[in-house]
Write a protein that holds these residues in place. Structure first.
Motif, short mmCIF file in Angstrom:
data_model
loop_
_atom_site.label_atom_id
_atom_site.label_comp_id
_atom_site.label_asym_id
_atom_site.label_seq_id
_atom_site.Cartn_x
_atom_site.Cartn_y
_atom_site.Cartn_z
N ASP A 325 0.85 -1.18 0.00
CA ASP A 325 0.00 0.00 0.00
C ASP A 325 0.89 1.24 0.00
O ASP A 325 1.91 1.28 0.70
CB ASP A 325 -0.89 -0.01 1.25
CG ASP A 325 -1.74 1.24 1.35
OD1 ASP A 325 -2.64 1.40 0.51
OD2 ASP A 325 -1.48 2.03 2.27
N SER A 326 0.53 2.25 -0.80
CA SER A 326 1.37 3.45 -0.93
C SER A 326 1.60 4.11 0.43
O SER A 326 2.71 4.56 0.73
CB SER A 326 0.72 4.44 -1.90
OG SER A 326 0.66 3.90 -3.20
N ALA A 327 0.56 4.17 1.24
CA ALA A 327 0.72 4.78 2.56
C ALA A 327 1.71 3.98 3.42
O ALA A 327 2.52 4.56 4.16
CB ALA A 327 -0.64 4.85 3.26
N THR A 328 1.66 2.64 3.29
CA THR A 328 2.60 1.81 4.04
C THR A 328 4.03 2.04 3.58
O THR A 328 4.96 2.15 4.39
CB THR A 328 2.24 0.32 3.87
OG1 THR A 328 0.90 0.12 4.32
CG2 THR A 328 3.18 -0.57 4.65
N LEU A 329 4.21 2.11 2.25
CA LEU A 329 5.55 2.35 1.71
C LEU A 329 6.09 3.69 2.18
O LEU A 329 7.26 3.79 2.61
CB LEU A 329 5.48 2.30 0.18
CG LEU A 329 6.79 2.64 -0.56
CD1 LEU A 329 7.87 1.64 -0.20
CD2 LEU A 329 6.56 2.66 -2.06
N VAL A 330 5.27 4.74 2.10
CA VAL A 330 5.70 6.07 2.53
C VAL A 330 6.06 6.05 4.02
O VAL A 330 7.08 6.62 4.44
CB VAL A 330 4.60 7.11 2.23
CG1 VAL A 330 4.90 8.43 2.94
CG2 VAL A 330 4.49 7.34 0.74
N ALA A 331 5.23 5.39 4.82
CA ALA A 331 5.49 5.33 6.26
C ALA A 331 6.80 4.61 6.56
O ALA A 331 7.57 5.03 7.43
CB ALA A 331 4.33 4.65 6.98
N LYS A 332 7.07 3.51 5.85
CA LYS A 332 8.32 2.76 6.06
C LYS A 332 9.53 3.61 5.71
O LYS A 332 10.51 3.67 6.47
CB LYS A 332 8.32 1.48 5.22
CG LYS A 332 7.38 0.38 5.72
CD LYS A 332 7.45 -0.83 4.81
CE LYS A 332 6.53 -1.94 5.31
NZ LYS A 332 7.00 -2.51 6.59
N LEU A 333 9.47 4.29 4.57
CA LEU A 333 10.61 5.10 4.14
C LEU A 333 10.79 6.31 5.04
O LEU A 333 11.93 6.67 5.40
CB LEU A 333 10.42 5.53 2.68
CG LEU A 333 10.49 4.40 1.65
CD1 LEU A 333 10.23 4.94 0.26
CD2 LEU A 333 11.86 3.73 1.69
N GLU A 334 9.71 6.96 5.41
CA GLU A 334 9.82 8.11 6.30
C GLU A 334 10.37 7.69 7.65
O GLU A 334 11.13 8.44 8.28
CB GLU A 334 8.45 8.77 6.48
CG GLU A 334 8.08 9.72 5.36
CD GLU A 334 6.86 10.56 5.69
OE1 GLU A 334 6.93 11.78 5.50
OE2 GLU A 334 5.86 9.97 6.12
N GLY A 335 10.00 6.49 8.11
CA GLY A 335 10.53 6.01 9.37
C GLY A 335 12.03 5.79 9.33
O GLY A 335 12.71 5.91 10.35
#
Length: 367
Positions: A325-335
């Motif tokens: 999920d795009s939101a999951t990917l963004v959250a992982k990278l931002e983390g």
């Protein structure tokens, strides 16, 4: 302070610094302090530009449909493909993988790791939890099928003389116990003799009885010994009953389910499994020849399985990233990189202000 708290603090720091530059610009403009105004103005430009750049990586700034923003979600498929190709070409290259395995000793690392009780216990507990899964347990129980399958397995073992080896190992165990210590025989002889019989006679009788038992065990090693033949005949009759008696098969299946349901539970399975893992790790650590053989097998397995499949592994990584999920990917990278990105915003604000101040000073020097 946790990682999330630190990230939030840095985010507030970057935003607060930008607001401080806006306030400083207002004060400098009101009091007409030209150098301070140049510094604050340039800092605002630098801070806003870096905020826009950082935000545009992950999402649309202010939710506006600005072209070339939300770059990571928009290019998720391409990023997954690039990551898969990177792992395939830089980590799974045949020469690199095999050379790395030859350089070290995977078997040595495995032995040292598994010989640690804490790691072995963790691994055993996870394996035990896998065994508690209903599908896994059903698969294990399905491997032990009373009836014709068990009869066929028993006959196969007998054709390969496995039952004879078991018979001999039992004889070896009993004979070794007699050789090491005949105290058990002596105790039985002493209990059976009268109080008036001297102890030395009991010991002599026990020694003779032990020698007779050892000779009898040696006699049992003959291929034509009646007891050995009787053992073979009993196994043949058992195999015949397993094949032809449904009631026996059902009874054994019920016993199997009852016994294994308890044995395969995590509390019962974890301790012996952990002990077995530690024992195997220590034996491997003390066996240079065994480690060398395992190293060769691991290298061979890598050359035959992993390396030829590296394209499929790369494609699998790409598919996994694409399915995220795009939101999951963004959250992982931002983390992972969010803290550094906030530092970029802070640095952009300060460096922008210093550059603006330097340009202001340079313009005055040049008249």
């Amino acid at each position: 302070m946790s990682g999330k708290s630190k990230d939030r603090s840095l985010h507030l720091l970057a935003g607060g610094l930008l607001l401080a530059m806006a306030a400083l610009f207002a004060v400098a403009w009101y009091y007409q302090i030209a150098p301070l105004k140049a510094f604050a103005e340039a800092a605002l430009v630098g801070g806003i530009a870096d905020w826009f750049a950082v935000t545009a990586l992950f999402r649309r700034p202010l939710g506006l449909p600005i072209p070339h923003t939300a770059l990571i979600p928009a290019n998720q498929k391409r990023l997954g493909k690039a990551l898969g190709e990177f792992v395939r070409d830089n980590f799974l290259a045949p020469d690199l993988v095999v050379a790395r395995l030859r350089q070290g000793s995977p078997a040595g690392w495995i032995a040292d790791t598994l010989a640690q009780p804490a790691i072995a216990h963790t691994l055993a507990r996870r394996l035990a939890r896998v065994m508690e899964d209903a599908d896994t347990r059903a698969a294990v129980l399905g491997l032990i099928r009373p009836g014709p399958p068990l009869a066929q397995a028993l006959l196969l073992v007998m054709r390969q003389h496995g039952h004879q080896r078991v018979f001999d190992r039992v004889l070896d165990a009993v004979q070794n116990a007699l050789v090491r210590d005949n105290a058990f025989v002596l105790a039985k002889v002493s209990d059976g003799s009268g109080r008036w019989v001297p102890g030395w006679i009991d010991r002599k009788l026990a020694d003779k009885l032990t020698a007779a038992l050892a000779a009898g065990l040696d006699d049992l090693r003959r291929a034509d010994h009646p007891w050995r033949l009787g053992f073979t005949g009993w196994l043949e009759r058992l195999a015949e009953r397993l094949r032809d008696d449904p009631a026996l098969a059902a009874k054994l299946a019920a016993m199997r389910d009852t016994m294994l349901a308890d044995l395969l539970s995590e509390p019962h399975l974890t301790p012996p499994l952990a002990e077995a893992i530690v024992t195997w790790g220590r034996r491997l650590a003390a066996d240079p020849g065994g480690r060398a053989r395992l190293d060769r097998r691991l290298i061979h397995l890598t050359e035959r399985v992993l390396v030829p499949s590296r394209r499929e592994i790369g494609d699998f990584i790409a598919e996994v990233v694409e399915r995220w999920d795009s939101a999951t990917l963004v959250a992982k990278l931002e983390g992972q990189v969010g803290r550094d990105l906030q530092y970029i915003r802070v640095n952009g604000t300060l460096v922008g202000g210093l550059v603006g101040l330097a340009l202001y000073g340079l313009s005055h020097l040049l008249g």
